[in-house]
Design a protein around this motif. Structure first.
Motif, PDB file in Angstrom:
ATOM      1  N   ALA A  76     -84.689-126.425  10.715  1.00 25.71           N
ATOM      2  CA  ALA A  76     -84.595-126.930  12.089  1.00 25.71           C
ATOM      3  C   ALA A  76     -85.380-126.104  13.100  1.00 25.71           C
ATOM      4  O   ALA A  76     -86.175-126.646  13.855  1.00 25.71           O
ATOM      5  N   GLY A  77     -85.161-124.812  13.126  1.00 27.43           N
ATOM      6  CA  GLY A  77     -85.854-123.993  14.111  1.00 27.43           C
ATOM      7  C   GLY A  77     -85.419-124.328  15.531  1.00 27.43           C
ATOM      8  O   GLY A  77     -84.541-125.155  15.728  1.00 27.43           O
ATOM      9  N   PRO A  78     -86.029-123.784  16.522  1.00 31.52           N
ATOM     10  CA  PRO A  78     -86.957-122.663  16.373  1.00 31.52           C
ATOM     11  C   PRO A  78     -86.221-121.397  15.950  1.00 31.52           C
ATOM     12  O   PRO A  78     -85.097-121.151  16.370  1.00 31.52           O
ATOM     13  N   MET A  79     -86.876-120.631  15.116  1.00 30.33           N
ATOM     14  CA  MET A  79     -86.311-119.382  14.627  1.00 30.33           C
ATOM     15  C   MET A  79     -86.932-118.229  15.401  1.00 30.33           C
ATOM     16  O   MET A  79     -88.082-118.318  15.821  1.00 30.33           O
ATOM     17  N   GLU A  80     -86.158-117.183  15.558  1.00 31.90           N
ATOM     18  CA  GLU A  80     -86.712-115.978  16.169  1.00 31.90           C
ATOM     19  C   GLU A  80     -87.801-115.459  15.247  1.00 31.90           C
ATOM     20  O   GLU A  80     -87.626-115.432  14.021  1.00 31.90           O
ATOM     21  N   PHE A  81     -88.914-115.050  15.813  1.00 32.13           N
ATOM     22  CA  PHE A  81     -90.053-114.627  15.002  1.00 32.13           C
ATOM     23  C   PHE A  81     -89.714-113.453  14.086  1.00 32.13           C
ATOM     24  O   PHE A  81     -90.221-113.365  12.977  1.00 32.13           O
ATOM     25  N   GLY A  82     -88.841-112.577  14.499  1.00 34.38           N
ATOM     26  CA  GLY A  82     -88.496-111.401  13.705  1.00 34.38           C
ATOM     27  C   GLY A  82     -87.487-111.660  12.602  1.00 34.38           C
ATOM     28  O   GLY A  82     -87.177-110.770  11.820  1.00 34.38           O
ATOM     29  N   LEU A  83     -86.969-112.876  12.504  1.00 30.44           N
ATOM     30  CA  LEU A  83     -86.003-113.211  11.462  1.00 30.44           C
ATOM     31  C   LEU A  83     -86.686-113.117  10.104  1.00 30.44           C
ATOM     32  O   LEU A  83     -87.759-113.682   9.889  1.00 30.44           O
ATOM     33  N   THR A  84     -86.080-112.387   9.178  1.00 32.52           N
ATOM     34  CA  THR A  84     -86.699-112.179   7.870  1.00 32.52           C
ATOM     35  C   THR A  84     -85.828-112.744   6.752  1.00 32.52           C
ATOM     36  O   THR A  84     -84.626-112.913   6.914  1.00 32.52           O
ATOM     37  N   GLY A  85     -86.453-113.045   5.640  1.00 31.83           N
ATOM     38  CA  GLY A  85     -85.735-113.467   4.446  1.00 31.83           C
ATOM     39  C   GLY A  85     -85.439-114.944   4.350  1.00 31.83           C
ATOM     40  O   GLY A  85     -84.861-115.391   3.363  1.00 31.83           O
ATOM     41  N   VAL A  86     -85.841-115.731   5.345  1.00 33.80           N
ATOM     42  CA  VAL A  86     -85.494-117.148   5.338  1.00 33.80           C
ATOM     43  C   VAL A  86     -86.160-117.862   4.168  1.00 33.80           C
ATOM     44  O   VAL A  86     -85.502-118.559   3.392  1.00 33.80           O
ATOM     45  N   ILE A  87     -87.468-117.724   4.018  1.00 29.65           N
ATOM     46  CA  ILE A  87     -88.171-118.415   2.936  1.00 29.65           C
ATOM     47  C   ILE A  87     -87.673-117.925   1.575  1.00 29.65           C
ATOM     48  O   ILE A  87     -87.483-118.719   0.649  1.00 29.65           O
ATOM     49  N   CYS A  88     -87.434-116.656   1.431  1.00 28.67           N
ATOM     50  CA  CYS A  88     -86.924-116.126   0.161  1.00 28.67           C
ATOM     51  C   CYS A  88     -85.563-116.746  -0.161  1.00 28.67           C
ATOM     52  O   CYS A  88     -85.347-117.247  -1.264  1.00 28.67           O
ATOM     53  N   ASN A  89     -84.643-116.725   0.815  1.00 29.47           N
ATOM     54  CA  ASN A  89     -83.318-117.295   0.589  1.00 29.47           C
ATOM     55  C   ASN A  89     -83.383-118.803   0.362  1.00 29.47           C
ATOM     56  O   ASN A  89     -82.583-119.352  -0.385  1.00 29.47           O
ATOM     57  N   PHE A  90     -84.325-119.466   1.009  1.00 29.21           N
ATOM     58  CA  PHE A  90     -84.473-120.909   0.883  1.00 29.21           C
ATOM     59  C   PHE A  90     -85.048-121.294  -0.477  1.00 29.21           C
ATOM     60  O   PHE A  90     -84.610-122.250  -1.113  1.00 29.21           O
ATOM     61  N   THR A  91     -86.047-120.563  -0.940  1.00 29.27           N
ATOM     62  CA  THR A  91     -86.723-120.955  -2.181  1.00 29.27           C
ATOM     63  C   THR A  91     -86.015-120.468  -3.449  1.00 29.27           C
ATOM     64  O   THR A  91     -86.265-121.011  -4.521  1.00 29.27           O
ATOM     65  N   THR A  92     -85.133-119.495  -3.341  1.00 32.19           N
ATOM     66  CA  THR A  92     -84.442-118.990  -4.534  1.00 32.19           C
ATOM     67  C   THR A  92     -83.638-120.079  -5.237  1.00 32.19           C
ATOM     68  O   THR A  92     -83.787-120.252  -6.454  1.00 32.19           O
ATOM     69  N   PRO A  93     -82.797-120.859  -4.536  1.00 30.71           N
ATOM     70  CA  PRO A  93     -82.082-121.918  -5.264  1.00 30.71           C
ATOM     71  C   PRO A  93     -83.024-123.008  -5.783  1.00 30.71           C
ATOM     72  O   PRO A  93     -82.734-123.644  -6.802  1.00 30.71           O
ATOM     73  N   LEU A  94     -84.155-123.209  -5.124  1.00 24.76           N
ATOM     74  CA  LEU A  94     -85.123-124.188  -5.609  1.00 24.76           C
ATOM     75  C   LEU A  94     -85.783-123.680  -6.897  1.00 24.76           C
ATOM     76  O   LEU A  94     -85.977-124.435  -7.847  1.00 24.76           O
TER      77      LEU A  94
END
Length: 143
Positions: A76-94
């Motif tokens: 959804a966003g917008p995400m704070e630019f400094g937020l880390t780990g989103v793509i890693c956490n998102f792609t791990t179950p995939l």
């Protein structure tokens, strides 16, 4: 691994339309038909991305009709630019569900494309992992 934060900006939306992902040699340049589509983007707003590196040109866009071979899950966003780990956490179950991904990031958010025949498996894996889909998400995919 659960999402890094329980926040509305990290809710997911499975977009209804299908998408294409194309690769071109870097020396080929951006095809004229693609460039004209970019120029007409103000008439038909949507997701359209061109990335050029020294090795290739990758182009992602909304397909005409159901001709696309990819579905897109938008964070959804917008995400704070400094937020880390989103793509890693998102792609791990995939990854664990054997769902390939093609990610496109913008300043505000991330768009993760999955093969349309694996979209149901992607939604199931993310839901099981604790990710929340917005009400206006497509409830079922048509592969």
């Amino acid at each position: 691994m659960p999402p890094p934060l329980n926040h509305p900006s990290l809710e997911l939306q499975l977009l209804a339309q299908t998408f294409f992902v194309k690769q071109f040699p870097v020396d080929a340049g951006v095809p004229a038909a693609v460039a004209s589509g970019l120029n007409a983007a103000h008439e038909t707003p949507g997701i359209f991305s061109i990335t050029r590196t020294r090795e290739e040109i990758s182009i992602v866009g909304e397909a005409v009709g159901d001709d696309g071979e990819w579905k897109c899950i938008k964070i959804a966003g917008p995400m704070e630019f400094g937020l880390t780990g989103v793509i890693c956490n998102f792609t791990t179950p995939l990854r664990d569900a054997n769902v390939p991904v093609f990610a496109v990031s913008t300043w505000n958010t991330d768009y993760v494309l999955v093969p349309k025949e694996k979209a149901d498996a992607a939604v199931a894996a993310l839901t099981e992992d604790g990710w929340k889909f917005r009400e206006n998400s497509e409830s079922s995919t048509s592969a």
